[in-house]
Motif scaffolding. Structure first.
Motif, PDB file in Angstrom:
ATOM      1  N   ARG A 216       0.748  -1.064  -0.040  1.00  0.00           N
ATOM      2  CA  ARG A 216      -0.111   0.149   0.063  1.00  0.00           C
ATOM      3  C   ARG A 216       0.858   1.186   0.056  1.00  0.00           C
ATOM      4  O   ARG A 216       0.603   2.207  -0.715  1.00  0.00           O
ATOM      5  CB  ARG A 216      -0.655  -0.146   1.245  1.00  0.00           C
ATOM      6  CG  ARG A 216      -2.083  -0.992   1.213  1.00  0.00           C
ATOM      7  CD  ARG A 216      -3.184  -0.455   2.026  1.00  0.00           C
ATOM      8  NE  ARG A 216      -2.582  -0.697   3.557  1.00  0.00           N
ATOM      9  CZ  ARG A 216      -2.731  -1.915   4.105  1.00  0.00           C
ATOM     10  NH1 ARG A 216      -3.078  -2.922   3.724  1.00  0.00           N
ATOM     11  NH2 ARG A 216      -2.239  -2.089   5.360  1.00  0.00           N
ATOM     12  N   ARG A 217       1.936   1.189   0.871  1.00  0.00           N
ATOM     13  CA  ARG A 217       2.954   2.350   0.897  1.00  0.00           C
ATOM     14  C   ARG A 217       3.450   2.574  -0.667  1.00  0.00           C
ATOM     15  O   ARG A 217       3.715   3.720  -1.042  1.00  0.00           O
ATOM     16  CB  ARG A 217       4.040   1.966   1.868  1.00  0.00           C
ATOM     17  CG  ARG A 217       5.066   3.021   1.849  1.00  0.00           C
ATOM     18  CD  ARG A 217       4.504   4.527   2.378  1.00  0.00           C
ATOM     19  NE  ARG A 217       5.808   5.466   2.365  1.00  0.00           N
ATOM     20  CZ  ARG A 217       5.666   6.741   2.019  1.00  0.00           C
ATOM     21  NH1 ARG A 217       4.291   7.331   1.670  1.00  0.00           N
ATOM     22  NH2 ARG A 217       6.679   7.399   2.381  1.00  0.00           N
ATOM     23  N   GLU A 220       0.977   4.320  -2.898  1.00  0.00           N
ATOM     24  CA  GLU A 220       0.971   5.701  -2.677  1.00  0.00           C
ATOM     25  C   GLU A 220       2.118   6.330  -3.141  1.00  0.00           C
ATOM     26  O   GLU A 220       1.929   7.461  -3.671  1.00  0.00           O
ATOM     27  CB  GLU A 220       0.778   5.817  -0.996  1.00  0.00           C
ATOM     28  CG  GLU A 220       0.711   7.084  -0.477  1.00  0.00           C
ATOM     29  CD  GLU A 220       1.140   7.230   1.238  1.00  0.00           C
ATOM     30  OE1 GLU A 220       1.911   8.070   1.502  1.00  0.00           O
ATOM     31  OE2 GLU A 220       0.475   6.377   1.553  1.00  0.00           O
ATOM     32  N   GLN A 223       1.882   6.452  -7.078  1.00  0.00           N
ATOM     33  CA  GLN A 223       0.537   6.854  -7.422  1.00  0.00           C
ATOM     34  C   GLN A 223      -0.326   5.888  -8.385  1.00  0.00           C
ATOM     35  O   GLN A 223      -0.483   6.322  -9.646  1.00  0.00           O
ATOM     36  CB  GLN A 223       0.650   8.269  -8.099  1.00  0.00           C
ATOM     37  CG  GLN A 223       1.138   9.465  -7.083  1.00  0.00           C
ATOM     38  CD  GLN A 223       1.044  10.659  -7.539  1.00  0.00           C
ATOM     39  OE1 GLN A 223       1.280  10.852  -8.703  1.00  0.00           O
ATOM     40  NE2 GLN A 223       0.890  11.668  -6.851  1.00  0.00           N
TER      41      GLN A 223
END
Length: 404
Positions: A216-217, A220, A223
Motif C-alpha cells: 500500500r505504501r 501511494e 500513485q
C-alpha cells in the motif's frame, strides 16, 4: 560482452563484465583516469573487435561530480562509444572510500537507514538511465541493508530500511515511465550484515517489502492502483548473489537458487567471485593466515564444526581463536582470482562458481554477470600472478570457458 555457447543464443546467457571497483579512485577525475587507462586495453584483449560490457563503480563523490558538471557525462559517453564499451551495471555498495588502509567497516556507511544512501542510489539510477544502451536493462548492486554491528535494534531498524527501499523503488518506477529504461536494485547478502544469506534476503522481502502494508505504501509513492504495486516491487527490487559470500556462508547454492525462484524474487545480478577455505585448520596454518589478514577490507570467517557454524567478523579476530579451531573447516571472505584452485595450504571456493555457471549454461539465471576480485592489490605477492590487465582478462576467459 554478450555471452554465448554453441547451443545457446548470445542474448540468453546475458552480459559479462568485471567490476571496476578493482581500480582505486574516489573522485570522478581519478575514476575517469583509471577507466581510460585500463578499459581499452582490457577490451582489446578480452573482447577483440566486439563490444565490451562495463561494471562501473562510482563513489558518491564521483557520481555527484559526473551528474552536476554537465560536460563530463557526454565526454564519458563518447569515450565508451569510441572504444566499443557499454555500461549495463553499477556497483553501488561502497558509498565513499573503498581502497586504502582502514576501510573495513566504514564501507557499510551510510547504510539504508540513512537518507544519504537513498540519495546516492537515486543518483546512480539517474546516471545509469543515461548510460544504458537502448536495448538493455540496468542493475545496481547495493549493501544488504546494513552491517549488523552498526544496528542497535535490528528488528526495529528493518522498518526504516524497508521504507527507504520502497522510496527508491518508486524512483526507479518513475525513471522507467519517463525514459523507458528499466533499472533494478539488487541487495547483496554478505557475512556479518543484516542480510547474511540468500534465505535472509528472502525473509526480508517477505516480512518487510511484500506485506500488504508495504505494498500500500509503494502504491501511494508510485500513485498507482494497489494491485500494481507488487508487480512494480518485483520488477525493480531483487537480489545480487555473490558466489564468494554464499560459499563462505556454506549455502547450498542449488537450494538458494530454487528458494529465490519459488519466492518470485528476481536474481538481478551474479557476482562471480571466489573466497578461501581450509578443510581442516592446523597449527601450521597460522603464518599463512596472517599473510591474508591485511588492514584494508573486512575478511569475515565462518567456521563449520559438527555442532554448527561460528562466525568471526574479521580474520584477525578469528586468529585469536585458532587453537580452538584445530580440525574445523574455515571459509574466509577474501576474494581471490577465479582461476585459482589452490593458494598454498588454502583451496578456493571456485567450485561454487563452477556450479553456478554450469546451472547458468543450462538455463540462464540472470542477464547480468560480473567478475569481482577487488582485493587483487592486497593479495600476498606469492599469489599475484602477472599484471592486473592480464589477471582480469584471465578471469573473464575462465568464465567463458566454463560456459562452453
Amino acid at each position: 560482452m554478450r555471452l554465448a555457447t554453441a547451443e545457446t543464443p548470445a542474448a540468453d546467457l546475458g552480459h559479462l563484465c568485471y567490476c571496476t571497483n578493482i581500480h582505486p579512485g574516489d573522485s570522478w577525475e581519478e575514476t575517469r583516469a583509471a577507466l581510460g587507462k585500463y578499459l581499452p586495453e582490457i577490451r582489446a584483449q578480452a573482447s577483440p573487435g566486439m563490444p565490451f560490457g562495463v561494471g562501473l563503480r562510482l563513489s558518491e563523490l564521483a557520481a555527484r561530480q559526473l551528474e552536476d558538471q554537465p560536460e563530463r557525462l557526454p565526454e564519458f559517453i563518447q569515450f565508451l562509444s569510441r572504444h566499443q564499451l557499454y555500461v549495463f551495471t553499477l556497483n553501488g555498495f561502497p558509498y565513499g572510500q573503498f581502497h586504502g588502509a582502514g576501510t573495513k567497516r566504514r564501507v557499510y556507511l551510510p547504510d539504508w537507514r540513512h537518507p544519504e544512501r537513498l540519495a546516492y542510489s537515486n543518483r546512480l539510477a539517474r546516471l545509469l538511465c543515461r548510460l544504458l544502451p537502448p536495448d538493455i536493462d540496468g542493475s545496481i548492486s547495493t549493501l544488504p541493508g546494513a552491517y549488523a554491528a552498526h544496528l542497535d535494534h535490528p528488528a526495529q531498524d528493518a522498518q526504516p530500511i524497508a521504507e527507504q527501499l520502497l522510496q527508491h523503488a518508486a524512483i526507479l518506477h518513475r525513471l522507467h515511465m519517463e525514459s523507458g529504461r528499466c533499472i533494478r536494485l539488487a541487495l547483496e547478502p554478505e557475512p556479518e550484515c543484516l542480510l547474511e544469506t540468500t534465505a535472509d534476503a528472502i525473509g526480508f522481502f517477505q516480512r518487510h517489502l511484500l506485506t500488504p502494508q508495504a505494498l500500500r505504501r509503494l502504491a501511494e509513492l508510485c500513485q498507482c492502483p494497489p494491485n500494481h504495486a507488487e508487480t512494480l516491487l518485483r520488477r525493480h527490487l531483487g537480489v545480487c548473489l555473490d558466489c564468494c559470500h554464499a560459499a563462505v556462508e556454506f549455502e547450498d547454492i542449488e537450494a538458494s537458487l530454487q528458494q529465490l525462484s519459488s519466492a518470485g524474487i528476481a536474481l538481478v545480478k551474479l557476482q562471480l567471485s571466489a573466497g578461501l577455505k581450509l578443510d581442516r585448520v592446523q597449527p601450521s596454518h597460522r603464518a599463512q593466515l596472517r599473510s591474508f589478514a591485511e588492514d584494508h577490507y573486512l575478511h569475515q570467517v565462518v567456521q563449520r564444526t559438527p555442532s554448527g557454524l561460528r562466525r568471526f567478523d574479521d580474520l584477525p579476530a578469528a586468529l585469536e581463536y585458532l587453537e580452538q579451531a584445530y580440525g574445523a573447516e574455515w571459509r574466509i571472505h577474501f576474494h581471490v582470482p577465479l582461476w585459482t584452485r589452490q593458494l598454498g595450504d588454502f583451496s578456493s571456493t571456485q567450485d561454487c562458481v563452477r556450479q553456478v555457471l554450469a546451472r547458468h549454461r543450462r538455463q540462464a539465471l540472470t542477464s547480468h554477470l560480473e567478475v569481482e576480485t577487488y582485493s587483487w592489490h592486497v593479495l600476498p605477492p606469492a599469489f599475484r600472478d602477472g599484471n592486473l590487465v592480464d589477471a582480469i582478462c584471465r578471469e573473464l576467459k575462465w568464465v567463458k570457458e566454463q560456459l562452453q
